[in-house]
Design a protein around this motif. Structure first.
Motif, PDB file in Angstrom:
ATOM      1  N   THR A 198    -102.929 -29.521 -18.702  1.00 19.96           N
ATOM      2  CA  THR A 198    -103.603 -30.568 -17.939  1.00 19.96           C
ATOM      3  C   THR A 198    -102.599 -31.172 -16.954  1.00 19.96           C
ATOM      4  N   ALA A 199    -103.141 -32.001 -16.045  1.00 21.71           N
ATOM      5  CA  ALA A 199    -102.364 -32.399 -14.868  1.00 21.71           C
ATOM      6  C   ALA A 199    -101.072 -33.134 -15.223  1.00 21.71           C
ATOM      7  N   GLY A 200    -101.096 -33.954 -16.263  1.00 24.54           N
ATOM      8  CA  GLY A 200     -99.890 -34.691 -16.619  1.00 24.54           C
ATOM      9  C   GLY A 200     -98.763 -33.768 -17.052  1.00 24.54           C
TER      10      GLY A 200
ATOM     11  N   ALA B 279    -107.525 -28.265 -10.544  1.00 22.07           N
ATOM     12  CA  ALA B 279    -106.970 -29.619 -10.664  1.00 22.07           C
ATOM     13  C   ALA B 279    -105.459 -29.549 -10.898  1.00 22.07           C
TER      14      ALA B 279
ATOM     15  N   LEU C 182    -103.682 -28.537  -7.545  1.00 21.95           N
ATOM     16  CA  LEU C 182    -103.555 -29.634  -6.580  1.00 21.95           C
ATOM     17  C   LEU C 182    -102.491 -30.631  -7.041  1.00 21.95           C
TER      18      LEU C 182
ATOM     19  N   GLU D 267     -97.136 -32.288 -13.918  1.00 13.85           N
ATOM     20  CA  GLU D 267     -96.209 -33.244 -13.297  1.00 13.85           C
ATOM     21  C   GLU D 267     -94.900 -33.318 -14.083  1.00 13.85           C
ATOM     22  N   ARG D 268     -95.020 -33.412 -15.389  1.00  5.03           N
ATOM     23  CA  ARG D 268     -93.809 -33.589 -16.212  1.00  5.03           C
ATOM     24  C   ARG D 268     -92.925 -32.353 -16.163  1.00  5.03           C
TER      25      ARG D 268
ATOM     26  N   ARG E 232     -99.010 -31.708  -4.985  1.00  9.51           N
ATOM     27  CA  ARG E 232     -98.581 -33.083  -4.715  1.00  9.51           C
ATOM     28  C   ARG E 232     -97.178 -33.360  -5.270  1.00  9.51           C
TER      29      ARG E 232
END
Lengths: 314, 314
Positions: free
Chosen positions: A199-201, A233, A236, A204-205, A240
């Protein structure tokens, strides 16, 4: 040619902003077709690669030199490369698992290769018959010889987020394995969510953990599978975070819409739809790409898993 | 009960951050089933709503009082509400198109309703037999009477991003229509991407345009369809813009995976998978929800369009 100097953007966007341009690393002809049940005829593969290039894709992973016993779908690698009509400005990297594969790739005159490692012990054992630590000894001569021949080498890293046997994969373990592949001389590291659970988090991590370890997002690519509907998702989110190379598969090849568990790659069309809408350049002509994937779905005898292909070509 | 005071979070997150908690407005029993080809038996609907509430969903749009001639799938609205086993803490809003529908809803003892408007002239004509400006005269007595009876009223707004006849829809036009619905006394405005064409930048811009017009993101909900594979990415974008109510459909009901053009709602399971991974509370037990959708897919005689349902229950 130095390490990490192929396909990188001139500038890295500031955190949270999208890049102006994204390089799509089209894996449909390799990662897509190797996971399809049917073996696609050589002439169809050649037409597929030609149409993908005509649609504006510039990085087309063409085939794999994994032993045909393991991937019979791509047993025609030499014949394909011999007949391939290479378009100006396009790159045709091939997957190489070991030195025997490299010998075949060099004999076939390839200009760029990719190796694939594992971020977990269990998958290194199962997919590479090696170990999390031991695998790098396999890659070292492959990367070293390829570089000595002037070939850029990309590295894939599988199971970067979750592993079916080990569960969630610690970011530090992924960063360590990824750094070792880059340190061998690979120019880019493609972070694979092989089972599609991220998932997106987490995305990022993990990218932040690489940055903390001195690996900029510009040296990374992302490779998401849509098993749990998260691929776009997550992509993207990675964009970012400064990533600007994305792996995707035309028509979502590699995942069957009728299978009980659809494990396909992010569909290139769904990615391009998003990026077109966001004003991010890809160089891809979506209509030509959709037409190509609709044609290929017909060759495979089943609908495309790509939502965009089904919406526009249905 | 004042306007906009139902279901709003206590605090609004700062720009770019995810909310700590998301309210899922479960539309499977209404928007999902009204778009399925089969008419589902009343007993199955009742079991579906009961199982959805048991899985932790607290806002369950139960049915519609649109004339049965238009939506035969939900012709049993009165019988459903008479037999519905309402769970403590759960809300069961119903869709109401006009005063005749409101009469039926009030007679059935509903506690909350939703009206639906259009952001475009063509869809107002086709779906409401009215016009972009004229439609509000239809809603005024419905909202006014419902409010006088103490019922909170939600407003849906269709075609907020693209319209099949008119193309891209100007944000100013959407904001104007949305504000008029809120000004009638609706507590929340659900922004619908009815044909699933929106991309993340449009979502950010529309929410910002509402903020510029004095409508905070806390008064908005989002309702995405996955026609072009963008629903989850758009939803996460909206959450980062301060929205904290999301419409979704258990199992992705309303879109058939075998249809040439799959136009289903965002699947609640795919949303919950993302939010669980991001540490955003929904109160939903994903395993119970997946089991419910797998059971419903069996009742409908076809696989669920939800990727998570196919992966976990396949």
């Amino acid at each position: 040619m130095g390490a990490r100097d192929v396909g990188l953007p001139a500038t890295v966007p500031s955190a949270g902003e999208l890049p102006a341009e994204v390089t799509i690393w089209e894996v449909g002809a390799r990662d897509g077709l190797q996971n399809e049940q049917s073996v696609v005829p050589l002439e169809v593969k050649l037409e597929f690669l030609g149409r993908l290039a005509d649609a504006g894709l510039t990085v087309l992973e063409a085939t794999s030199f994994v032993h045909p016993k393991w991937v019979p779908q791509l047993a025609d690698a030499e014949a394909l490369l011999a007949k391939l009509d290479r378009r100006d400005g396009a790159r045709y990297p091939v997957l190489v698992p070991n030195e025997r594969g490299l010998d075949r790739a060099l004999a076939a005159g390839v200009g760029e290769i990719a190796v694939f490692g594992s971020a977990t012990q269990t998958f290194a054992e199962r997919n590479l018959n090696s170990g999390l630590t031991e695998q790098f000894a396999l890659f070292e001569p492959v990367v070293g010889r390829a570089r000595a021949e002037g070939l850029p080498v990309r590295a894939y890293l599988s199971m970067c987020f979750g592993d079916p046997w080990e569960g969630p994969v610690p970011a530090a373990q992924v960063v360590d394995a990824g750094r070792r592949l880059l340190d061998l001389g690979c120019f880019q590291l493609s972070l694979g969510d092989t089972i599609g659970v991220a998932t997106a988090g987490q995305v990022e991590r993990l990218i932040a953990a690489f940055a903390d370890a001195g690996v900029p997002a510009s040296a990374l690519a992302v490779h998401f599978h849509d098993t749990y509907g998260q691929a776009l998702a997550n992509t993207l989110t990675a964009l970012r975070c400064g990533v600007s190379t994305v792996d995707s598969s035309a028509g979502g090849l590699g995942g069957c819409p009728y299978a009980e568990s659809a494990t396909g790659n992010l569909a290139t069309e769904d990615l391009v739809w998003a990026l077109d809408g966001l004003g991010v350049r890809t160089g891809v002509d979506l209509d030509a790409l959709v037409a190509t994937s609709a044609w290929m779905a017909g060759c495979l005898g089943r609908p495309s898993p790509s939502r965009v292909v089904r919406a526009l070509a249905g």
